[in-house]
Design a protein around this motif. Structure first.
Motif, PDB file in Angstrom:
ATOM      1  N   UNK A   1      -6.585   5.064  -2.473  1.00 49.02           N
ATOM      2  CA  UNK A   1      -6.983   4.962  -1.066  1.00 49.02           C
ATOM      3  C   UNK A   1      -7.471   3.558  -0.740  1.00 49.02           C
TER       4      UNK A   1
ATOM      5  N   UNK B   1      -3.743  10.791   4.191  1.00 42.41           N
ATOM      6  CA  UNK B   1      -4.709   9.912   4.834  1.00 42.41           C
ATOM      7  C   UNK B   1      -4.916  10.397   6.270  1.00 42.41           C
ATOM      8  N   UNK B   2      -6.148  10.767   6.620  1.00 40.86           N
ATOM      9  CA  UNK B   2      -6.407  11.433   7.896  1.00 40.86           C
ATOM     10  C   UNK B   2      -6.749  10.484   9.040  1.00 40.86           C
TER      11      UNK B   2
ATOM     12  N   UNK C   1      -9.121   9.138  11.867  1.00 40.40           N
ATOM     13  CA  UNK C   1     -10.574   8.945  11.839  1.00 40.40           C
ATOM     14  C   UNK C   1     -11.319  10.099  12.502  1.00 40.40           C
TER      15      UNK C   1
ATOM     16  N   UNK D   1     -11.794  12.783  -0.430  1.00 35.87           N
ATOM     17  CA  UNK D   1     -12.517  11.517  -0.515  1.00 35.87           C
ATOM     18  C   UNK D   1     -12.828  11.011   0.889  1.00 35.87           C
TER      19      UNK D   1
ATOM     20  N   UNK E   1     -13.386   7.100   6.561  1.00 30.48           N
ATOM     21  CA  UNK E   1     -11.961   7.381   6.396  1.00 30.48           C
ATOM     22  C   UNK E   1     -11.777   8.527   5.384  1.00 30.48           C
TER      23      UNK E   1
ATOM     24  N   UNK F   1       3.497   2.324   5.728  1.00 26.30           N
ATOM     25  CA  UNK F   1       2.141   2.838   5.903  1.00 26.30           C
ATOM     26  C   UNK F   1       1.230   1.887   6.665  1.00 26.30           C
TER      27      UNK F   1
ATOM     28  N   UNK G   1      -0.302   0.472   9.861  1.00 28.10           N
ATOM     29  CA  UNK G   1      -0.424   0.972  11.233  1.00 28.10           C
ATOM     30  C   UNK G   1      -0.836  -0.152  12.166  1.00 28.10           C
TER      31      UNK G   1
ATOM     32  N   UNK H   1      -4.166   2.262   4.686  1.00 32.74           N
ATOM     33  CA  UNK H   1      -5.347   2.889   4.066  1.00 32.74           C
ATOM     34  C   UNK H   1      -5.005   3.613   2.777  1.00 32.74           C
ATOM     35  N   UNK H   2      -3.774   3.535   2.325  1.00 37.52           N
ATOM     36  CA  UNK H   2      -3.363   4.282   1.133  1.00 37.52           C
ATOM     37  C   UNK H   2      -2.685   3.382   0.107  1.00 37.52           C
TER      38      UNK H   2
ATOM     39  N   UNK I   1       0.496   9.803   6.300  1.00 38.86           N
ATOM     40  CA  UNK I   1      -0.412   9.061   7.169  1.00 38.86           C
ATOM     41  C   UNK I   1      -0.714   9.878   8.418  1.00 38.86           C
ATOM     42  N   UNK I   2      -1.775   9.495   9.120  1.00 43.25           N
ATOM     43  CA  UNK I   2      -2.105  10.103  10.414  1.00 43.25           C
ATOM     44  C   UNK I   2      -2.171  11.622  10.311  1.00 43.25           C
TER      45      UNK I   2
ATOM     46  N   UNK J   1      -9.536  11.209   3.059  1.00 43.79           N
ATOM     47  CA  UNK J   1      -8.275  11.402   2.350  1.00 43.79           C
ATOM     48  C   UNK J   1      -8.355  12.708   1.567  1.00 43.79           C
TER      49      UNK J   1
END
Lengths: 140, 183
Positions: free
Chosen positions: B27, A100-101, A103, A77, A83, B67, B69, B46-47, A134-135, A85
């Motif tokens: 998300x 969640x990647x 940017x 997504x 953003x 989560x 940041x 973001x999640x 995350x990240x 995912x």
């Protein structure tokens, strides 16, 4: 007098060091997870199973750690803000792994297709519906 | 005649099932601001997970505190360890109902203003709150948007005196979630 000067100098040095340390701490950025080595390597079904069977102990083991997770992509997504995912199959109808990647990783994530095997590296933040990383960045 | 009645019946059932749709996201974007003139404090998650039942108006959100940041690592550590005690209270959630759900047409694209009443749980403390927000319907996807204040002391979050003039007494929480139909 000489002694007083020395004490003053000592105090000043202490103040400078303390201030410098404080300034360093204040401006410290979160570590770049892309550049760090994963502390734990696992796969998506095992990670989901660990959280489903015993969440408190899984929290202690995985949360706030950099982990590398291998799994099958079930969905990608990318939102309007760019953003990205990625969802990895957790071998569980109720839970998967949400990644969640960063940017900066959007272009790489775009190339992924469902069914593909990937290894994703990120910081585990715990489990909501899915186990969340995350990240994230792609290892391979 | 009987057949016509049956066709109408089927049509009615299928329409009902369309409006009984559930929407979800994993998300969702939830952020907050708690800065003052002395310090800029912003964090984003973001999640976030959220589910919305179009038939009943029930809506739920959940986020993992770890989560969120921050730009500064130290701020994120203090937030987790000292203020939110996120190892003890790893999640925050909201469970509520859209009071005016009948005014939202999930078949007709547009912006609808909504009033949501429910329970916000942060730091293990539950509070009844009312939030004014909006739903944007566009085809099969919907978006929820809201901005609301959270008084930090309501949730027994202790801010030490030494930093109390850097952290706002009331944080502003922003919600921006894009949902798809739950199959």
């Amino acid at each position: 007098m000489k002694k007083g000067k020395r004490v003053l100098l000592f105090l000043l040095a202490g103040l400078l060091l303390g201030g410098g340390y404080g300034y360093y701490q204040y401006n410290r950025k979160s570590p770049d997870v892309k550049a760090e080595r994963a502390a734990i390597t696992t796969n998506a079904p095992a990670l989901v199973a660990a959280f489903s069977s015993d969440e408190p102990s899984a929290n202690r083991k995985y949360v706030e750690k950099i982990i590398a997770v291998t799994g099958t992509v079930t969905g990608v997504k990318i939102d309007t803000a760019g953003q990205a995912t990625v969802f990895l199959d957790g071998n569980d109808p109720m839970a998967a792994v949400t990644c969640s990647f960063y940017d900066t990783e959007t272009a790489t994530v775009k190339k992924l297709t469902p069914g593909q095997q990937v290894t994703v590296k990120g910081v585990c933040t715990g489990k909501l519906m899915d186990v969340v990383l995350n990240k994230c960045s792609i290892v391979h | 005649m009987k057949q016509l009645a049956f066709t109408i019946y089927i049509l009615f059932i299928s329409l009902a099932s369309v409006s009984a749709q559930k929407y979800f996201t994993k998300t969702g974007y939830i952020s907050f601001e708690a800065g003052t003139a002395l310090e800029d404090i912003v964090a984003a998650n973001k999640a976030a997970a959220s589910v919305l039942d179009a038939a009943t108006g029930q809506i739920e959100f959940a986020v993992l505190i770890k989560g969120f940041e921050f730009r500064r690592a130290l701020m994120q550590e203090h937030f987790n360890e000292n203020y939110m005690e996120s190892s003890k209270y790893p999640k925050a959630s909201f469970k509520g109902t859209i009071a005016n759900i009948r005014e939202v047409s999930f078949q007709k694209p547009g912006n609808y203003s909504i009033t949501v009443k429910g329970t916000l749980e942060i730091h293990g403390i539950k509070k009844e709150i009312t939030i004014i927000g909006s739903i944007k319907v566009s085809g099969n996807t919907i978006q929820t948007l809201a901005k609301f204040p959270v008084t930090i002391s309501d949730y027994k979050i202790a801010i030490p005196g030494i930093v109390s003039d850097k952290i706002a007494k009331t944080a502003t929480v922003s919600v921006n979630c894009n949902y798809t139909v739950l199959k």
